[in-house]
Write a protein that holds these residues in place. Structure first.
Motif, PDB file in Angstrom:
ATOM      1  N   GLY A 214       0.792  -1.208   0.000  1.00  0.00           N
ATOM      2  CA  GLY A 214       0.000   0.000   0.000  1.00  0.00           C
ATOM      3  C   GLY A 214       0.831   1.268   0.000  1.00  0.00           C
ATOM      4  N   GLY A 230      -2.320   3.342   6.682  1.00  0.00           N
ATOM      5  CA  GLY A 230      -3.402   2.388   6.837  1.00  0.00           C
ATOM      6  C   GLY A 230      -2.945   1.175   7.610  1.00  0.00           C
ATOM      7  N   SER A 232      -1.565  -2.211   8.937  1.00  0.00           N
ATOM      8  CA  SER A 232      -0.514  -3.161   8.605  1.00  0.00           C
ATOM      9  C   SER A 232      -0.409  -4.173   9.735  1.00  0.00           C
ATOM     10  CB  SER A 232       0.835  -2.456   8.418  1.00  0.00           C
ATOM     11  OG  SER A 232       1.872  -3.412   8.244  1.00  0.00           O
ATOM     12  N   ALA A 242      -5.279   1.319  11.412  1.00  0.00           N
ATOM     13  CA  ALA A 242      -6.126   1.456  10.232  1.00  0.00           C
ATOM     14  C   ALA A 242      -6.560   2.893  10.045  1.00  0.00           C
ATOM     15  CB  ALA A 242      -7.357   0.562  10.365  1.00  0.00           C
ATOM     16  N   ALA A 248      -8.527  -2.959   2.361  1.00  0.00           N
ATOM     17  CA  ALA A 248      -7.342  -3.721   2.740  1.00  0.00           C
ATOM     18  C   ALA A 248      -7.484  -5.147   2.234  1.00  0.00           C
ATOM     19  CB  ALA A 248      -7.150  -3.710   4.250  1.00  0.00           C
ATOM     20  N   GLU A 260     -12.960  -3.774   4.364  1.00  0.00           N
ATOM     21  CA  GLU A 260     -12.570  -2.499   4.959  1.00  0.00           C
ATOM     22  C   GLU A 260     -12.363  -2.721   6.449  1.00  0.00           C
ATOM     23  OE1 GLU A 260     -14.038  -2.361   1.340  1.00  0.00           O
ATOM     24  OE2 GLU A 260     -15.598  -2.548   2.883  1.00  0.00           O
ATOM     25  N   VAL A 376      -1.984  -8.281   7.046  1.00  0.00           N
ATOM     26  CA  VAL A 376      -2.873  -7.287   6.424  1.00  0.00           C
ATOM     27  C   VAL A 376      -2.043  -6.237   5.699  1.00  0.00           C
ATOM     28  CG1 VAL A 376      -4.547  -5.443   6.843  1.00  0.00           C
ATOM     29  CG2 VAL A 376      -4.711  -7.583   8.136  1.00  0.00           C
ATOM     30  N   ALA A 378      -2.854  -2.533   3.675  1.00  0.00           N
ATOM     31  CA  ALA A 378      -3.868  -1.531   3.341  1.00  0.00           C
ATOM     32  C   ALA A 378      -3.813  -1.206   1.862  1.00  0.00           C
ATOM     33  CB  ALA A 378      -3.657  -0.267   4.164  1.00  0.00           C
TER      34      ALA A 378
END
Length: 492
Positions: A214, A230, A232, A242, A248, A260, A376, A378
């Protein structure tokens, strides 16, 4: 190429709507395969493709489509520095060009409506039209206008985001959930703060393949610009909070889905006092409480705030002045202003301060378990949701003319109905070679590939796909750019 061609091309902006999706894959189809229909962009040319088997369940497609017919013009910049403006401002610029002895075209451009932002009508002022081989002539005109006191730029029409014939140079990786036996992971490299190349992150984990992740924060101190913008999560550890509602990709083992996210982090003292933690592994603002983990890789802010060092169980090991590194195996709560006062009152040495971390899937309103398999990354903009184009540019902070309409290199990730993963890079900013894509085109492209959910990751010069030890696309900077994070495809 005539001047009329340029004007008609600009007028085509209004046709770029979120509902025009030629060649979209049928929703009922679950098998993962490359589409047999024509390329979905431009005049829908027949693409050429070669396929390489990367590993079991992973195929890499090298796709080329379209031809080069776009040329160059000179765009006059408005007082704001943008290449477009309102009608009155643009008309004034036309008069300035005419005062310099040249003929200008006033052209209306419509930025298409997206799911959370209305269409926008603006005007551009342009001078001349030259073929791609005659860029030097366009540059000569730009120089003349600059000498007359105008701010201008030589502009390649393929970047406009309006009507084009291409060409496009695309890499598509299809990972079939039925036969893939590896897993997915996120990587921030050696630290959160430091940027690193995708190939370096892939090599460190022995990845089969990888793409850039991202967006990273370019508006912070230079040594901290690896920080993701965002959510991670790496191996179950929340390393960046976030941005509420931002898209994401959530990975758990060999499963991946797009949603989201929202996150909350709360510091809870043993005396019962609670204070929200405003951020994770980033610079602290006025009166903010920030959590730093050992992955941060930089010192806490030296802002006359307070640092409380916590061990793995939340015990306060020491209180210290801010501006030092995070000790190995520890975490640091850093307070500035009012947050510093709270720490001094409720985080005494040998006390316990629990850091309660929650990550929530906003589509299901369920908490994600922060287990070691959870990763995760983003995204920048939502593109496809439940099989339909849904571009959430405003929610994701990218609703400008430049981001929605102009073409740029793109890194895209999508999932299919059967849980397969599609990774794609569309190279751009290479006149005559590949034009990139705007958000609407990116959404059309991912639907064509069969994605029922899809998001845009970081793009531009950050766009990179690595297979084995090789960068297989052609980054627009001419070389691989260090980035904040990467999505890795691992062999197990």
């Amino acid at each position: 190429m005539s001047r009329r061609t340029l004007v008609v091309g600009l007028a085509m902006a209004a046709t770029l709507t979120a509902t025009a999706v030629p060649g979209a894959a049928a929703e009922e189809e679950t098998a993962l395969k490359f589409p047999s229909t024509r390329f979905p962009l431009g005049a829908r040319p027949a693409p050429t493709k070669t396929v390489t088997a990367v590993a079991q369940g992973i195929d890499l497609y090298d796709v080329k489509a379209g031809t080069s017919t776009d040329g160059y013009t000179v765009t006059v910049l408005m007082p704001s520095g943008r290449d477009y403006g309102m009608l009155g401002t643009a008309q004034a610029k036309v008069a300035e060009v005419e005062a310099a002895g040249e003929v200008a075209s006033l052209q209306k451009v419509v930025r298409p409506q997206v799911a959370d932002a209305p269409a926008q009508e603006v005007y551009m002022v342009r001078v001349g039209l030259w073929t791609i081989k005659d860029k030097a002539k366009a540059d000569k005109m730009a120089k003349k206008l600059k000498e007359a006191g105008l701010k201008v730029k030589t502009d390649y029409l393929g970047d406009d985001g309006l009507q084009t014939t291409g060409p496009w140079d695309v890499k598509v990786m299809m990972i079939d959930s039925r036969t893939f036996r590896g897993s997915y992971a996120a990587s921030l490299g050696t630290s959160v703060a430091k940027r690193e190349s995708v190939s370096s992150m892939a090599k460190a984990r022995g990845a089969l393949a990888a793409v850039n992740g991202g967006f990273f924060n370019i508006h912070t101190a230079k040594q901290l610009r690896g920080e993701p913008v965002g959510a991670s999560v790496v191996s179950g550890r929340l390393l960046s909070e976030a941005v509420p509602g931002r898209s994401a990709v959530v990975m758990n083992g060999r499963k991946a889905r797009i949603t989201e996210l929202g996150s909350t982090v709360t510091a809870i003292s043993q005396d019962g006092a609670r204070l929200p933690v405003n951020g994770v592994n980033r610079m602290a603002g006025t009166d903010e409480l920030i959590l730093y983990t050992e992955e941060y890789g930089a010192k806490t802010p030296a802002n006359d705030g307070s640092d409380v060092v916590l061990d793995a169980n939340g015990k306060v090991v020491t209180l210290r002045a801010s501006g030092a590194a995070v000790p190995k195996g520890m975490r640091v709560l850093h307070g500035a202003g009012v947050a510093s006062d709270w720490l001094n009152e409720h985080a005494w040495e040998a006390w316990t301060v629990k850091v309660d971390t929650k990550l929530t899937d906003l589509r299901t309103n369920r908490a994600l378990k922060l287990t070691p398999d959870l990763n995760v990354i983003a995204g920048g903009v939502g593109l496809v949701r439940n099989g339909q184009v849904k571009i959430t540019a405003k929610l994701d902070g990218h609703d400008s003319m430049n981001m929605i309409l102009r073409r740029h290199p793109r890194t895209l990730v999508g999932t299919t109905r059967n849980g397969s993963l599609i990774l794609a890079t569309i190279d751009g900013r290479q006149p005559g070679v590949t034009v990139g894509a705007n958000f609407v085109e990116a959404a059309q492209f991912m639907r064509w590939l069969g994605a029922t959910q899809a998001i845009n990751l970081d793009g531009g010069g950050s766009t990179a796909m690595v297979v084995g030890k090789k960068v297989v696309n052609h980054p627009s900077d001419g070389r691989e750019r260090p980035v904040g994070d990467a999505l890795l495809v691992l062999p197990k």
